[in-house]
Design a protein around this motif. Sequence first.
Motif, PDB file in Angstrom:
ATOM      1  N   UNK A  80       0.839  -1.199   0.000  1.00  0.00           N
ATOM      2  CA  UNK A  80       0.000   0.000   0.000  1.00  0.00           C
ATOM      3  C   UNK A  80       0.875   1.251   0.000  1.00  0.00           C
ATOM      4  N   UNK A  81       1.793   1.301  -0.958  1.00  0.00           N
ATOM      5  CA  UNK A  81       2.727   2.427  -1.040  1.00  0.00           C
ATOM      6  C   UNK A  81       2.238   3.513  -1.991  1.00  0.00           C
ATOM      7  N   UNK A  82       1.063   3.323  -2.570  1.00  0.00           N
ATOM      8  CA  UNK A  82       0.467   4.347  -3.438  1.00  0.00           C
ATOM      9  C   UNK A  82      -0.863   4.798  -2.828  1.00  0.00           C
ATOM     10  N   UNK A  83      -1.306   6.007  -3.144  1.00  0.00           N
ATOM     11  CA  UNK A  83      -2.524   6.528  -2.513  1.00  0.00           C
ATOM     12  C   UNK A  83      -3.784   5.835  -3.014  1.00  0.00           C
ATOM     13  N   UNK A  84      -4.812   5.787  -2.165  1.00  0.00           N
ATOM     14  CA  UNK A  84      -6.147   5.307  -2.541  1.00  0.00           C
ATOM     15  C   UNK A  84      -7.129   6.387  -2.073  1.00  0.00           C
ATOM     16  N   UNK A  85      -7.268   7.450  -2.857  1.00  0.00           N
ATOM     17  CA  UNK A  85      -8.071   8.588  -2.417  1.00  0.00           C
ATOM     18  C   UNK A  85      -9.565   8.410  -2.680  1.00  0.00           C
ATOM     19  N   UNK A  86     -10.366   9.066  -1.858  1.00  0.00           N
ATOM     20  CA  UNK A  86     -11.808   9.168  -2.065  1.00  0.00           C
ATOM     21  C   UNK A  86     -12.107  10.570  -2.580  1.00  0.00           C
ATOM     22  N   UNK A  87     -12.765  10.671  -3.732  1.00  0.00           N
ATOM     23  CA  UNK A  87     -13.015  11.971  -4.359  1.00  0.00           C
ATOM     24  C   UNK A  87     -14.497  12.150  -4.666  1.00  0.00           C
ATOM     25  N   UNK A  88     -15.013  13.383  -4.558  1.00  0.00           N
ATOM     26  CA  UNK A  88     -16.421  13.620  -4.899  1.00  0.00           C
ATOM     27  C   UNK A  88     -16.641  13.596  -6.398  1.00  0.00           C
TER      28      UNK A  88
END
Length: 433
Positions: A80-88
């Motif tokens: 998990x070295x990369x982002x997992x963003x939540x976006x609108x």
Amino acid sequence: MQFKSLGNNRQIVSLPEAVFKGLADDGSLFMPEEIPTLSDDFFDKLQEMSLSEIAFSVLKPFLGEDLGADELKEMVESTFSFPIPLKPVDERIQVLELFHGPTQAFKDVGARFLSRLMSRLHPVTEKKMVVLTATSGDTGGAVAHGFYKVPGIDVVVLYPDGKISPYQQNQMTSLGHNIHAIAVDGAFDDCQRLVKQAFNDRSLRQDVAVTSANSINLGRLLPQMVYYFQGVARIMEQNGQKPPVVCVPSGNFGNITAAVLAHRMGLPVKRFVAATNVNDVVPRFLNSGNYEPKDTIVTLANAMDVGDPSNWPRLFELYNQDTDKIKKEIAATVVNDREIQETIKTVFSKNSYLLDPHSATGYLGLSRELKGEESGFFVSTAHPVKFLETIEAVLPDEALKIKREFGDAFEAKGTHETMNSSYKELKEYLLKL
């Protein structure tokens, strides 16, 4: 923790056995013998935890007896070295982006973790170790990159010839070394059938230690739970303690199985939506009660072109084979190619958010199923770059921007072999590796 098979004999095995066998001796899938519930203390701290901290806490109950704490921490931090963003996306719908890994697909999570898990659990044996996997698009690239140059392991990826995008094909064929890409004359279901035949061939397995990196492998499925905890943590930061509706674009049904496993561990989700393309065996089953696999139909959302989902037995097991219980927690909806194209165009026009075909399926599925004042998120499983032809057909200017950004990634490169869909040819190939 021990792991059980779903066949009639209910074989019980250890973690290493489950990971390296892939399938049980009777050809059925493995599941955890029990599903632990996470503590109230974990959920109280969830919103403040980093992604790797979440991963460690979620996976430790399943793996902690076989891996030391330091080993597991190192594995989750490198996975998990990369982002997992939540976006609108709009007022009620958000997107959990799972495509920021090296191959721009959600399967980077499972494949990266599995490669690290196998390298630590690798048994001492004289047999050659072969990771054999079938792909309808994204799995192949993720597995190839996850296992690239891992000592002692060869990777054979089977994909349907001419039925994946050039970008997806390049991700498998451009590496070489221990990665072997094979274009099969047939559909994804043919590739998947060949993999299962290899697993069930005892004479082959006397000479070759064959395992899988598909979502049929428990070691790839378990880490997929983690990003649902991430999504719920981020959305509840904004909405308080209001559980979201979660939509999962579904083909082989491994991703939504991971989501339901997370829910059984205590993750607050109001309900799920399984959004498929016109390969709709599961929605038809939930409507009729008859499970009737059909030949695969080629669609724009090709990673979901699955006529007989391999992970369905796991999901069915989680609900004790009770269709009514499934329907109380999971709504199933079907999205066709025309609707995919219209959704990509409309969402970009209204919200300036660019969807790939699978994410468009997820967005539309969620928007159909939200009721009253409900809100939720869908998982975006791939970057639009992987489906440039579809984007070009509806949003040519955006496709041109992608081409400029990714440069020569669309040019044919690398090498692959071709094979018919007979098992005899595959077996001969594996024995000669």
